[in-house]
Design an enzyme around this catalytic site. Structure first.
Site, PDB file in Angstrom:
ATOM      1  N   SER A 147      35.918  46.164  35.154  1.00  0.00           N
ATOM      2  CA  SER A 147      34.996  45.055  34.929  1.00  0.00           C
ATOM      3  C   SER A 147      33.882  45.159  35.944  1.00  0.00           C
ATOM      4  CB  SER A 147      35.728  43.718  35.086  1.00  0.00           C
ATOM      5  OG  SER A 147      34.825  42.640  35.196  1.00  0.00           O
ATOM      6  N   TYR A 160      40.649  37.771  40.543  1.00  0.00           N
ATOM      7  CA  TYR A 160      40.306  38.714  39.481  1.00  0.00           C
ATOM      8  C   TYR A 160      39.483  39.864  40.047  1.00  0.00           C
ATOM      9  CZ  TYR A 160      38.559  40.446  35.010  1.00  0.00           C
ATOM     10  OH  TYR A 160      38.254  41.243  33.922  1.00  0.00           O
TER      11      TYR A 160
END
Length: 289
Positions: A147, A160
């Site tokens: 990501s 995250y």
């Protein structure tokens, strides 16, 4: 399925029951791959397998239900796939979850440990399980779905981002370890994708801030990108291209990014807790900087 291994290339996709993983499964199947879709939701897995079989009746498909963070389950699943399909030519490691909130609000189990176990530990365990066979054959491709949060960390993404920054280090080291065996390692870093990922977390925001729609990737585009990388591996790929100037900005002027995120997001999001109104200090415009 026949007891003999099916012919053709086989791809194993973790996190394949929805989102990027499911789209990658469809894109790879369209290019002639046999596909094993892995995930934790048996109903979704069954629907995906049925759809793939209907669209591509001459190819082989299967599903595996297991938790990527459970070593015994991972080992058993990979062994089963290799026995049924002969080998795993491509691993697409896309299993991941996102719980977006400020760290002091995070539940230690569901908010912190589960993200780390799924996003980072789970990826490592699955890769470790497929490596011996790839090393023995001197070939194989591993696509690690990361990501942009692995390049730029933003408020409410602390855990995250930690998992995705960790995945970045893992990808670099693995590529340099495994290259001597003919194994190609790809680190794919998409930005926001139209999957509903972390939608519940974003919906709780007071500011309602989210990625501009024109910057959001379609799930089909990410699946196609993964299929392209399976055919032509590259070490490091960022999508969409329009995010690259922001990545350079964050690298060159981190103080500016700190200022902007605090002023336009954190203070507005936590204004009541800070003793400020929803728009700034004491209910007035934010004049801090």
């Amino acid at each position: 399925m026949s007891t003999s291994a099916p012919s053709g290339r086989t791809a194993l996709i973790t996190g394949g029951s929805a989102g990027i993983g499911a789209s990658a499964a469809a894109a790879l199947a369209a290019r002639g791959w046999n596909v094993v879709v892995a995930g934790r939701d048996p109903d979704r897995l069954a629907r995906i397998e049925a759809d793939l079989r209907a669209r591509h009746p001459s190819q082989a498909f299967a599903t595996k239900q297991f938790d990527v963070a459970a070593p015994d389950q991972v080992a058993a699943a990979i062994l089963s796939v290799e026995q049924s399909f002969g080998q795993v030519d491509l691993l697409v490691a896309s299993a991941g979850i996102g719980v977006m909130d400020f760290l002091d609000r995070m539940d230690p189990e569901s908010g912190i440990r589960r993200q780390i176990d799924t996003n980072l530990l789970g990826t490592i365990l699955v890769v470790q399980a497929v490596l011996p066979s790839m090393i023995a054959r001197r070939e194989g491709t591993i696509i690690l779905v990361g990501s942009l949060a692995g390049l730029v960390a933003t408020p409410t993404y602390s855990i995250y981002a930690a998992t995705k920054f960790g995945l970045r280090g893992f990808a670099d080291a693995l590529r340099r370890e495994a290259g001597v065996w003919g194994i190609r390692v790809v680190h794919f870093l998409p930005g926001a994708v139209d999957t509903g990922f972390a939608e519940e977390s974003v919906a709780r925001r007071r500011t309602r801030l989210r990625t501009p729609r024109r910057w959001v990737l379609s799930v089909e585009a990410t699946g196609t990108a993964i299929a392209d990388l399976a055919d032509r591996p590259k070490p490091f790929v960022v999508l969409p291209w329009r995010m690259r100037p922001i990545l350079w900005l964050a690298r060159l002027w981190p103080g500016l990014v700190d200022w902007a995120t605090e002023r336009y997001f954190v203070r507005r999001e936590r204004g009541v807790e800070l003793g400020e109104g929803p728009s700034g200090r004491n209910g007035g415009p934010d004049q801090r900087l």
